[in-house]
Design a protein around this motif. Structure first.
Motif, PDB file in Angstrom:
ATOM      1  N   ILE A   1      59.882 -38.111   6.435  1.00  0.00           N
ATOM      2  CA  ILE A   1      60.773 -37.033   6.857  1.00  0.00           C
ATOM      3  C   ILE A   1      61.968 -36.931   5.921  1.00  0.00           C
ATOM      4  O   ILE A   1      62.378 -35.823   5.529  1.00  0.00           O
ATOM      5  N   ARG A   2      62.530 -38.061   5.543  1.00  0.00           N
ATOM      6  CA  ARG A   2      63.681 -38.057   4.628  1.00  0.00           C
ATOM      7  C   ARG A   2      63.301 -37.394   3.297  1.00  0.00           C
ATOM      8  O   ARG A   2      64.043 -36.555   2.772  1.00  0.00           O
ATOM      9  N   ASN A   3      62.133 -37.732   2.766  1.00  0.00           N
ATOM     10  CA  ASN A   3      61.729 -37.195   1.464  1.00  0.00           C
ATOM     11  C   ASN A   3      61.373 -35.712   1.534  1.00  0.00           C
ATOM     12  O   ASN A   3      61.745 -34.928   0.650  1.00  0.00           O
ATOM     13  N   ILE A   4      60.666 -35.320   2.592  1.00  0.00           N
ATOM     14  CA  ILE A   4      60.254 -33.915   2.702  1.00  0.00           C
ATOM     15  C   ILE A   4      61.471 -33.017   2.926  1.00  0.00           C
ATOM     16  O   ILE A   4      61.591 -31.943   2.312  1.00  0.00           O
ATOM     17  N   THR A   5      62.373 -33.429   3.807  1.00  0.00           N
ATOM     18  CA  THR A   5      63.555 -32.585   4.051  1.00  0.00           C
ATOM     19  C   THR A   5      64.430 -32.492   2.802  1.00  0.00           C
ATOM     20  O   THR A   5      65.011 -31.425   2.530  1.00  0.00           O
ATOM     21  N   GLU A   6      64.523 -33.580   2.041  1.00  0.00           N
ATOM     22  CA  GLU A   6      65.282 -33.508   0.790  1.00  0.00           C
ATOM     23  C   GLU A   6      64.625 -32.528  -0.180  1.00  0.00           C
ATOM     24  O   GLU A   6      65.322 -31.746  -0.859  1.00  0.00           O
ATOM     25  N   ALA A   7      63.306 -32.556  -0.246  1.00  0.00           N
ATOM     26  CA  ALA A   7      62.591 -31.641  -1.135  1.00  0.00           C
ATOM     27  C   ALA A   7      62.836 -30.189  -0.743  1.00  0.00           C
ATOM     28  O   ALA A   7      63.094 -29.321  -1.592  1.00  0.00           O
ATOM     29  N   ILE A   8      62.788 -29.905   0.571  1.00  0.00           N
ATOM     30  CA  ILE A   8      63.009 -28.535   1.039  1.00  0.00           C
ATOM     31  C   ILE A   8      64.454 -28.103   0.790  1.00  0.00           C
ATOM     32  O   ILE A   8      64.714 -26.984   0.329  1.00  0.00           O
ATOM     33  N   ASP A   9      65.396 -28.988   1.081  1.00  0.00           N
ATOM     34  CA  ASP A   9      66.807 -28.657   0.859  1.00  0.00           C
ATOM     35  C   ASP A   9      67.094 -28.392  -0.616  1.00  0.00           C
ATOM     36  O   ASP A   9      67.935 -27.538  -0.958  1.00  0.00           O
TER      37      ASP A   9
ATOM     38  N   ARG B   1      58.770 -30.142  -6.591  1.00  0.00           N
ATOM     39  CA  ARG B   1      59.422 -29.343  -7.625  1.00  0.00           C
ATOM     40  C   ARG B   1      58.403 -28.624  -8.505  1.00  0.00           C
ATOM     41  O   ARG B   1      58.654 -27.518  -9.002  1.00  0.00           O
ATOM     42  N   SER B   2      57.224 -29.233  -8.651  1.00  0.00           N
ATOM     43  CA  SER B   2      56.190 -28.671  -9.521  1.00  0.00           C
ATOM     44  C   SER B   2      55.325 -27.629  -8.824  1.00  0.00           C
ATOM     45  O   SER B   2      54.350 -27.148  -9.416  1.00  0.00           O
ATOM     46  N   GLY B   3      55.660 -27.279  -7.574  1.00  0.00           N
ATOM     47  CA  GLY B   3      54.930 -26.212  -6.903  1.00  0.00           C
ATOM     48  C   GLY B   3      53.937 -26.669  -5.854  1.00  0.00           C
ATOM     49  O   GLY B   3      53.194 -25.851  -5.307  1.00  0.00           O
ATOM     50  N   TRP B   4      53.946 -27.956  -5.541  1.00  0.00           N
ATOM     51  CA  TRP B   4      52.991 -28.490  -4.565  1.00  0.00           C
ATOM     52  C   TRP B   4      53.626 -28.603  -3.191  1.00  0.00           C
ATOM     53  O   TRP B   4      54.698 -29.175  -3.037  1.00  0.00           O
TER      54      TRP B   4
ATOM     55  N   TYR C   1      64.673 -27.573  -3.156  1.00  0.00           N
ATOM     56  CA  TYR C   1      63.838 -26.593  -3.860  1.00  0.00           C
ATOM     57  C   TYR C   1      63.367 -25.429  -2.993  1.00  0.00           C
ATOM     58  O   TYR C   1      62.668 -24.546  -3.492  1.00  0.00           O
ATOM     59  N   GLY C   2      63.710 -25.415  -1.706  1.00  0.00           N
ATOM     60  CA  GLY C   2      63.347 -24.293  -0.854  1.00  0.00           C
ATOM     61  C   GLY C   2      62.027 -24.494  -0.127  1.00  0.00           C
ATOM     62  O   GLY C   2      61.339 -25.498  -0.295  1.00  0.00           O
TER      63      GLY C   2
END
Length: 543
Positions: free
Chosen positions: A358-366, A339-342, A368-369
């Motif tokens: 994988i669960r955490n990264i896909t949630e982040a993409i879903d 969320r902070s741009g990283w 915040y883009g």
């Protein structure tokens, strides 16, 4: 216009579909400006006849530890010594004789797999070191061997001492420390040595990148700086800047801050900045030579020390490794950083850790883009079939190290057993599924020679003569070469400026005695590196 350099009589394989081959290469102001007929008749300040040598884009190792590697070049090397533990003790004793009283004795490269699964006896180490503190890194980097004096200085024997979250001081049945410290517990000892001075880090970078140049490496990803057990100084970027200014950085570096280095930044509340580095630097800051990459987050440990987090127990063991922290804490940390741009570089080796990553990264993409610089799973040591389309769909890169097959492949296969072997450090199945697989070594945890890494992707052979996993995971020589060039550039977010020999891209290339895509695959590792060029200047040359 007069060019800076013309390379003639080359056999260049550009990896660019628009012009797959070239015989003449024009270079100006650090860029590739044309090939063959495009530079025909052009004059140049310098012309170099390559006499038919093979030319490829410069190699890019996207996950290594360069400062650490440079420091190991000045440490006691105890890796796979033919004389066994007695020779380990002899080498350490010789180092002690040269170490002033009270100073640290530093070693590197120990692997219990090389010594019949045995570790040095802490009582012998205490006798050898004669009161000097000792710190010996395991080759994986995820554990270390220390003596009693080091444990005393770290406060391990103080009343109320508890192991840190995500690590442990290993003890025998009687509760006495054995000298083995795992994962985050290493920092208890390392923090007595760190931070290293900028002078020391610059010297390490000088040694390491000189080594890189001799192997054709023109770019690398530094997988963890500034904090945690893989950082060397909170001002590590300063050391890189100085190394560049002094001509001691012979390859382009993408620096990955450890998550521990990020902290809340008191920006305007309207900015919603979250966590980061001071001045608001995030992934993507920098230039073509030195830039900030993804943030490094540890989910678990290492397969070699059986601290990687599995869904089922290790073969013949009553444990399955462990995550570095509570899963919800790791999830929250991952989302806060993204969320902070990283962009994210999540270390995950065991299949449980890969599940969580994988669960955490896909949630982040879903949530915040997408990011311009791809998210990654570092190592991706055990990946199940159902995850392949998810990785491809979300553009998540993976960095399985082929170099591990030789160094620790037999031990890893023994740790997980034959049924799970097809999941171990996969290769061809990633490529076939459309998953980005950039080349990397994890050096100094394994051999960082790129040509050996290319061959390892192709044959997957262990030191004991076994193939790691099924033959269907073996990559073609071209796929392996592209992993260390074109795909490495794309996975680092730099595909527009390097990775292929194309007009307008950086003049980063390697000159070889033969092409890895044309020789017998069993001799790829033996190909001579004749020259390495970064930005139109030779960083290494035997021409």
């Amino acid at each position: 216009m007069q060019l800076d350099l013309l390379l003639t009589n080359a056999r260049a394989q550009t990896l660019d579909g628009a012009r797959p081959e070239a015989r003449t290469i024009g270079v100006h102001q650090g860029r590739l400006v044309g090939f063959d007929e495009e530079v025909e008749g052009a004059s140049a300040k310098e012309t170099v006849d390559l006499e038919g040598a093979a030319v490829l884009p410069g190699f890019n190792d996207v996950h290594c530890h360069t400062t650490w590697f440079g420091l190991t070049l000045a440490s006691v090397d105890v890796e796979n010594l033919p004389g066994g533990l007695p020779e380990v003790y002899d080498r350490l004793a010789a180092a002690v004789a040269q170490t002033p009283e009270g100073e640290w004795v530093n070693g590197t490269g120990y692997s219990h797999r090389d010594y019949g699964d045995a570790y040095p006896d802490i009582e012998v180490l205490d006798r050898i070191t004669d009161g000097r503190p000792l710190f010996v890194r395991q080759v994986s980097g995820h554990s270390a061997i220390v003596n009693t004096r080091a444990l005393e200085l770290a406060g391990v024997f103080e009343p109320g001492f508890e192991d840190p979250v995500g690590g442990q001081i290993v003890r025998d049945a009687a509760g006495r420390p054995t000298g083995l410290v795992e994962e985050t517990a290493q920092a208890l000892v390392q923090d007595l040595i760190r931070p290293y001075s900028v002078d020391t880090i610059v010297s390490a970078l000088d040694l390491a990148t000189d080594y890189y140049a001799k192997e054709g490496i023109t770019s690398f990803g530094e997988a963890g700086i500034a904090a945690g057990w893989i950082g060397h100084s909170p001002i590590e970027i300063t050391a890189y800047l100085r190394a560049r200014a002094e001509g001691k950085l012979r390859a382009r570096a993408q620096l990955m801050p450890a998550i521990d280095a990020l902290h809340p930044v008191a920006a305007n509340s309207a900015d919603g900045f979250g966590i980061g580095l001071d001045l608001g630097m995030v992934t993507g800051f920098g230039d073509d030579t030195l830039s900030i990459g993804p943030v490094k987050i540890f989910m678990d440990g290492a397969m070699s020390g059986e601290t990687a987090a599995l869904t089922e127990n290790y073969e013949g063991r009553d444990h399955a490794g462990y995550l570095q922290s509570d899963p919800e804490h790791l999830r929250r940390l991952t989302l806060d950083a993204y969320r902070s741009g990283w962009s994210l570089a999540v270390h995950a080796i065991g299949d449980l850790a890969v599940d969580e990553a994988i669960r955490n990264i896909t949630e982040a993409i879903d949530t915040y883009g997408r990011r311009r610089i791809p998210n990654r799973i570092e190592h991706a040591g055990m990946v199940r079939d159902e995850h392949l389309p998810v990785l491809a769909e979300y553009g998540i890169a993976v960095t399985p190290q082929a170099a591990f097959f030789d160094a620790i492949g037999d031990g890893m296969l023994a740790s997980i057993g034959p049924e799970r072997a097809p999941m171990l450090y996969r290769g061809r199945s990633f490529v076939d599924a459309g998953v980005m697989l950039p080349g990397s070594s994890d050096r100094p945890c394994a051999d960082g020679n790129v040509l050996r890494g290319i061959q390892a992707f192709v044959d997957r052979m262990t030191r004991g003569g076994r193939r790691s996993g099924p033959a269907s995971e073996c990559m073609t020589p071209e796929q392996a070469v592209r992993a260390y060039t074109e795909v490495a550039a794309a996975a680092s977010g730099h595909g527009d400026v390097k990775g292929t020999l194309s007009t307008g891209k950086l003049a980063d290339l390697v000159v070889l005695g033969a092409s890895p895509m044309e020789v017998d695959p069993t001799v790829i590792r033996d190909i001579e590196v004749r020259a390495t060029m970064m930005g139109g200047r030779f960083t290494h040359s035997k021409l």
